[in-house]
Design a protein around this motif. Structure first.
Motif, PDB file in Angstrom:
ATOM      1  N   UNK A  28       0.800  -1.221   0.000  1.00  0.00           N
ATOM      2  CA  UNK A  28       0.000   0.000   0.000  1.00  0.00           C
ATOM      3  C   UNK A  28       0.830   1.266   0.000  1.00  0.00           C
ATOM      4  N   UNK A  29       2.114   1.172   0.368  1.00  0.00           N
ATOM      5  CA  UNK A  29       2.984   2.352   0.380  1.00  0.00           C
ATOM      6  C   UNK A  29       3.087   2.947  -1.018  1.00  0.00           C
ATOM      7  N   UNK A  30       3.220   2.079  -2.029  1.00  0.00           N
ATOM      8  CA  UNK A  30       3.306   2.553  -3.413  1.00  0.00           C
ATOM      9  C   UNK A  30       2.070   3.376  -3.776  1.00  0.00           C
ATOM     10  N   UNK A  31       0.919   2.806  -3.481  1.00  0.00           N
ATOM     11  CA  UNK A  31      -0.341   3.472  -3.789  1.00  0.00           C
ATOM     12  C   UNK A  31      -0.467   4.789  -3.038  1.00  0.00           C
ATOM     13  N   UNK A  32      -0.057   4.788  -1.779  1.00  0.00           N
ATOM     14  CA  UNK A  32      -0.188   5.974  -0.933  1.00  0.00           C
ATOM     15  C   UNK A  32       0.713   7.108  -1.403  1.00  0.00           C
ATOM     16  N   UNK A  33       1.932   6.778  -1.832  1.00  0.00           N
ATOM     17  CA  UNK A  33       2.843   7.810  -2.348  1.00  0.00           C
ATOM     18  C   UNK A  33       2.236   8.477  -3.577  1.00  0.00           C
ATOM     19  N   UNK A  34       1.689   7.657  -4.478  1.00  0.00           N
ATOM     20  CA  UNK A  34       1.080   8.210  -5.687  1.00  0.00           C
ATOM     21  C   UNK A  34      -0.104   9.106  -5.353  1.00  0.00           C
ATOM     22  N   UNK A  35      -0.975   8.631  -4.446  1.00  0.00           N
ATOM     23  CA  UNK A  35      -2.142   9.425  -4.055  1.00  0.00           C
ATOM     24  C   UNK A  35      -1.709  10.741  -3.408  1.00  0.00           C
ATOM     25  N   UNK A  36      -0.678  10.712  -2.563  1.00  0.00           N
ATOM     26  CA  UNK A  36      -0.214  11.916  -1.876  1.00  0.00           C
ATOM     27  C   UNK A  36       0.304  12.952  -2.858  1.00  0.00           C
ATOM     28  N   UNK A  55      -8.452   6.505  -1.370  1.00  0.00           N
ATOM     29  CA  UNK A  55      -8.206   5.333  -0.532  1.00  0.00           C
ATOM     30  C   UNK A  55      -9.495   4.531  -0.350  1.00  0.00           C
ATOM     31  N   UNK A  56     -10.628   5.230  -0.256  1.00  0.00           N
ATOM     32  CA  UNK A  56     -11.913   4.528  -0.167  1.00  0.00           C
ATOM     33  C   UNK A  56     -12.190   3.698  -1.412  1.00  0.00           C
ATOM     34  N   UNK A  57     -11.855   4.252  -2.574  1.00  0.00           N
ATOM     35  CA  UNK A  57     -12.016   3.505  -3.824  1.00  0.00           C
ATOM     36  C   UNK A  57     -11.117   2.270  -3.840  1.00  0.00           C
ATOM     37  N   UNK A  58      -9.902   2.419  -3.279  1.00  0.00           N
ATOM     38  CA  UNK A  58      -8.982   1.272  -3.208  1.00  0.00           C
ATOM     39  C   UNK A  58      -9.592   0.156  -2.373  1.00  0.00           C
ATOM     40  N   UNK A  59     -10.224   0.526  -1.238  1.00  0.00           N
ATOM     41  CA  UNK A  59     -10.857  -0.476  -0.373  1.00  0.00           C
ATOM     42  C   UNK A  59     -12.013  -1.161  -1.094  1.00  0.00           C
ATOM     43  N   UNK A  60     -12.889  -0.357  -1.702  1.00  0.00           N
ATOM     44  CA  UNK A  60     -14.047  -0.915  -2.406  1.00  0.00           C
ATOM     45  C   UNK A  60     -13.595  -1.849  -3.525  1.00  0.00           C
ATOM     46  N   UNK A  61     -12.566  -1.409  -4.280  1.00  0.00           N
ATOM     47  CA  UNK A  61     -12.099  -2.202  -5.400  1.00  0.00           C
ATOM     48  C   UNK A  61     -11.503  -3.529  -4.941  1.00  0.00           C
ATOM     49  N   UNK A  62     -10.716  -3.485  -3.856  1.00  0.00           N
ATOM     50  CA  UNK A  62     -10.078  -4.721  -3.381  1.00  0.00           C
ATOM     51  C   UNK A  62     -11.106  -5.695  -2.805  1.00  0.00           C
ATOM     52  N   UNK A  63     -12.092  -5.168  -2.077  1.00  0.00           N
ATOM     53  CA  UNK A  63     -13.130  -6.047  -1.538  1.00  0.00           C
ATOM     54  C   UNK A  63     -13.975  -6.644  -2.670  1.00  0.00           C
ATOM     55  N   UNK A  64     -14.243  -5.825  -3.709  1.00  0.00           N
ATOM     56  CA  UNK A  64     -15.008  -6.334  -4.858  1.00  0.00           C
ATOM     57  C   UNK A  64     -14.218  -7.418  -5.584  1.00  0.00           C
ATOM     58  N   UNK A  65     -12.908  -7.211  -5.723  1.00  0.00           N
ATOM     59  CA  UNK A  65     -12.074  -8.206  -6.396  1.00  0.00           C
ATOM     60  C   UNK A  65     -11.979  -9.493  -5.582  1.00  0.00           C
ATOM     61  N   UNK A 175      -3.534   2.973   5.692  1.00  0.00           N
ATOM     62  CA  UNK A 175      -3.280   3.977   4.647  1.00  0.00           C
ATOM     63  C   UNK A 175      -4.072   5.248   4.917  1.00  0.00           C
ATOM     64  N   UNK A 176      -5.329   5.073   5.338  1.00  0.00           N
ATOM     65  CA  UNK A 176      -6.195   6.225   5.592  1.00  0.00           C
ATOM     66  C   UNK A 176      -5.643   7.091   6.724  1.00  0.00           C
ATOM     67  N   UNK A 177      -5.132   6.449   7.775  1.00  0.00           N
ATOM     68  CA  UNK A 177      -4.565   7.193   8.902  1.00  0.00           C
ATOM     69  C   UNK A 177      -3.259   7.900   8.517  1.00  0.00           C
ATOM     70  N   UNK A 178      -2.490   7.266   7.647  1.00  0.00           N
ATOM     71  CA  UNK A 178      -1.182   7.826   7.289  1.00  0.00           C
ATOM     72  C   UNK A 178      -1.252   8.814   6.133  1.00  0.00           C
TER      73      UNK A 178
END
Length: 243
Positions: A28-36, A55-65, A175-178
């Motif tokens: 998730x660090x990779x994703x978080x750096x890009x989002x930041x 980050x919410x979209x990331x959660x929804x997408x991963x749970x859907x997958x 990720x959301x907290x950081x």
């Protein structure tokens, strides 16, 4: 319910859960750096909202997958070959995501090194260079790439879907907290921005290599990132002492 109680009583399941949470947080660090980096280009009042939505979209997408694990696993099956090299849907997604990351990081580095005069305000501040919709769209693209890679890796570590779900939720909440502290830290330290963009270039190159069947151990990548971050931290301490 009985199945969940059986899993909860199994020590190997707890060990797998701990390992999976650690892996999901690291990935998730990779994703978080890009989002930041991306949300820091938005107007200040939209940045936190953009990070939360991304980050919410990331959660929804991963749970859907996770609900389509059987289908996701099939993405690793070869669909065609070029000069003896077989490619699957996962490979194509990784290559496309890697190319997008390399393009985006290169564009941002060019903007930092040779900024467009129109993007710099008269008072020395920065003009808005990205719309909210464009930022969310780009975050969504990378969320998809990182989510598929994350789920396929998780399937290789455990066969229990509830364990995967818990690991994903814990990692995304972390990720959301950081997100906000990391984004503020990156924004206040220009050299950190360049270092983070370098990380994205390296991650993009790794995704492309993985797509072409060249396995790059993740430990090497994150060790290099940690070493670079340590050197930059020492440089920051040296600059503070000099001032």
């Amino acid at each position: 319910m009985d199945h969940l109680m059986t899993l909860a009583a199994d020590p190997t399941v707890w060990a797998a859960l701990g390992a999976l949470i650690a892996m999901e947080v690291v990935l998730g660090i990779d994703n978080l750096i890009f989002i930041s980096i991306l949300t820091n280009k938005l107007p200040e009042h939209q940045r936190s909202k953009g990070r939360k939505i991304g980050i919410g979209l990331a959660l929804i997408m991963r749970l859907a997958l996770l609900g389509t694990v059987a289908f996701i696993v099939k993405l690793t099956a070869p669909i065609f070959a070029v000069f003896g090299q077989a490619f699957s849907w996962r490979d194509l997604i990784l290559i496309a995501g890697g190319l997008f990351l390399v393009w985006k990081a290169t564009k941002e580095i060019h903007h930092k090194v040779d900024p467009d005069p129109e993007s710099v305000l008269a008072g020395g501040g920065r003009a808005v260079t990205l719309s909210f919709g464009a930022a969310i769209f780009q975050i969504l693209i990378l969320d998809l790439v990182f989510s598929i890679d994350s789920i396929i890796t998780a399937v290789g570590m455990t066969e229990h879907v509830p364990v995967m779900v818990i690991a994903v939720i814990v990692a995304v909440l972390t990720m959301l907290l950081a997100a906000d502290p990391l984004a503020r830290f990156i924004d206040k330290n220009p050299t950190i921005v360049m270092l983070a963009l370098g990380f994205l270039l390296m991650i993009g190159g790794t995704l492309i290599a993985e797509g072409f069947g060249v396995h790059v151990p993740k430990g090497y990548i994150y060790a290099a990132m940690a070493f670079s971050a340590l050197i930059e931290a020492l440089n920051m301490m040296s600059r503070r002492r000099a001032r």
